[in-house]
Scaffold this active site. Structure first.
Site, PDB file in Angstrom:
ATOM      1  N   SER A   9      31.085   3.102  87.315  1.00 17.02           N
ATOM      2  CA  SER A   9      32.217   2.661  86.503  1.00 17.02           C
ATOM      3  C   SER A   9      33.493   2.704  87.330  1.00 17.02           C
ATOM      4  O   SER A   9      33.948   3.775  87.739  1.00 17.02           O
ATOM      5  CB  SER A   9      32.365   3.553  85.273  1.00 17.02           C
ATOM      6  OG  SER A   9      33.537   3.189  84.577  1.00 17.02           O
ATOM      7  N   HIS A  67      32.881  -4.210  79.965  1.00 14.00           N
ATOM      8  CA  HIS A  67      32.793  -3.501  78.678  1.00 14.00           C
ATOM      9  C   HIS A  67      34.140  -3.627  77.981  1.00 14.00           C
ATOM     10  O   HIS A  67      35.113  -2.992  78.395  1.00 14.00           O
ATOM     11  CB  HIS A  67      32.425  -2.038  78.975  1.00 14.00           C
ATOM     12  CG  HIS A  67      32.385  -1.148  77.781  1.00 14.00           C
ATOM     13  ND1 HIS A  67      32.380   0.226  77.885  1.00 14.00           N
ATOM     14  CD2 HIS A  67      32.345  -1.402  76.443  1.00 14.00           C
ATOM     15  CE1 HIS A  67      32.338   0.763  76.688  1.00 14.00           C
ATOM     16  NE2 HIS A  67      32.331  -0.199  75.788  1.00 14.00           N
ATOM     17  N   ASP A 176      26.582   5.020  78.437  1.00 16.20           N
ATOM     18  CA  ASP A 176      27.932   4.968  78.988  1.00 16.20           C
ATOM     19  C   ASP A 176      28.737   6.206  78.598  1.00 16.20           C
ATOM     20  O   ASP A 176      29.182   6.338  77.463  1.00 16.20           O
ATOM     21  CB  ASP A 176      28.634   3.699  78.489  1.00 16.20           C
ATOM     22  CG  ASP A 176      29.953   3.469  79.206  1.00 16.20           C
ATOM     23  OD1 ASP A 176      30.237   4.180  80.184  1.00 16.20           O
ATOM     24  OD2 ASP A 176      30.696   2.566  78.772  1.00 16.20           O
TER      25      ASP A 176
HETATM   26  C1  DX5 Z   1      34.678   5.384  78.497  1.00 14.71           C
HETATM   27  C2  DX5 Z   1      34.144   4.285  79.400  1.00 14.71           C
HETATM   28  C3  DX5 Z   1      33.103   4.726  80.388  1.00 14.71           C
HETATM   29  C4  DX5 Z   1      33.615   5.675  81.444  1.00 14.71           C
HETATM   30  C5  DX5 Z   1      32.472   6.506  81.946  1.00 14.71           C
HETATM   31  O1  DX5 Z   1      35.605   4.814  77.603  1.00 14.71           O
HETATM   32  O2  DX5 Z   1      33.557   3.259  78.613  1.00 14.71           O
HETATM   33  O3  DX5 Z   1      32.520   3.595  81.019  1.00 14.71           O
HETATM   34  O4  DX5 Z   1      34.202   4.997  82.532  1.00 14.71           O
HETATM   35  O5  DX5 Z   1      32.983   7.448  82.817  1.00 14.71           O
HETATM   36  P1  DX5 Z   1      32.270   8.845  83.103  1.00 14.71           P
HETATM   37  O6  DX5 Z   1      30.953   8.542  83.756  1.00 14.71           O
HETATM   38  O7  DX5 Z   1      33.243   9.511  84.006  1.00 14.71           O
HETATM   39  O8  DX5 Z   1      32.081   9.547  81.780  1.00 14.71           O
HETATM   40 ZN    ZN Z   2      32.285   1.603  79.676  1.00 10.21          ZN
END
Ligand code: DX5
Ligand code: ZN
Length: 218
Positions: A9, A67, A176
């Site tokens: 991400s 996303h 996610d």
């Molecule tokens: C949260 C996002 C995620 C986030 C995940 O709103 O949709 O995609 O970037 O990040 P980590 O892996 O750090 O939880």
């Molecule tokens: Zn996301």
């Protein structure tokens, strides 16, 4: 059990060094680049917009998995497609005409995903599961990277796996939020096909090594 699709991400990347970060992903075993779009309305934060997606696209040699954590996504999906999105996920919680939104995304040549918040039941997907390419199961609340994984996600992944089998559907299950080296294998065992990882990858001394470890799960 096949090896998972790994989608770092970019939200957790160093935004002042995006080309370097995208090149790291290019050189790694990652499959997709996950790009979080937040509007300060649906998600209580802002992230990045169209020019940044275009900039990522110019360097990326892997599909962009966009996303959309935004209200009225139907007004913007075309712009994100033009900016270089390969997959576009919209949130079920904001789509009054979800089926139409999915058709709109697929008609542009994109894979269509539906994202569900932690409180949204898997049963809400019963009448759309056959039409979509990806279910993005939020394992944290939208808005921020680096949050703690919500344990109820395992139950949702199992329920989703059954729904997909019963419906003879082929949607991939994407997780996610809060993915770690500790929970990744259990998620894949429960039925996850795609693991998004932000902080896990970008806060590591050896991001490519972390991606390799995630990719080695089978
Ligand atoms: C949260 C996002 C995620 C986030 C995940 O709103 O949709 O995609 O970037 O990040 P980590 O892996 O750090 O939880
Ligand atoms: Zn996301």
């Amino acid at each position: 059990m096949s090896t998972p699709i790994i989608a770092p991400s970019i939200l957790a990347a160093d935004f002042a060094n995006l080309a370097h970060e995208v090149n790291m992903i290019n050189e790694s075993e990652a499959d997709w680049i996950h790009v979080d779009i937040m509007d300060g309305v649906f998600a209580p934060n802002f992230s990045m917009g169209i020019p940044v997606v275009e900039a990522i696209r110019r360097h990326a040699r892997k599909p962009l998995d966009v996303h959309l954590m935004i209200v009225n996504p139907e007004r913007h999906v075309e712009a994100f497609r033009k900016a270089g999105a390969d997959n576009i996920s919209v949130h079920i919680e904001v789509c009054q005409h979800l089926h139409r939104n999915i058709q709109q995304i697929q008609a542009m040549g994109c894979k269509a995903g539906v994202a569900i918040n932690p409180h949204t039941s898997v049963s809400a997907l019963e009448n759309i599961i056959q039409d979509i390419d990806v279910v993005c199961v939020m394992s944290v609340n939208p808005g921020f990277g680096g949050q703690k994984f919500i344990e109820n996600t395992y139950r949702k992944v199992s329920q989703l796996k059954s729904l997909i089998a019963q419906s003879h559907a082929s949607a991939k299950i994407e997780i996610d939020g809060g993915v770690t080296l500790q929970n990744a294998r259990a998620l894949v065992d429960a039925g996850a096909d795609v693991l998004v990882a932000g902080h896990l990858v970008f806060s590591a001394a050896d991001p490519k090594g972390i991606i390799r470890q995630l990719k080695a799960i089978s």
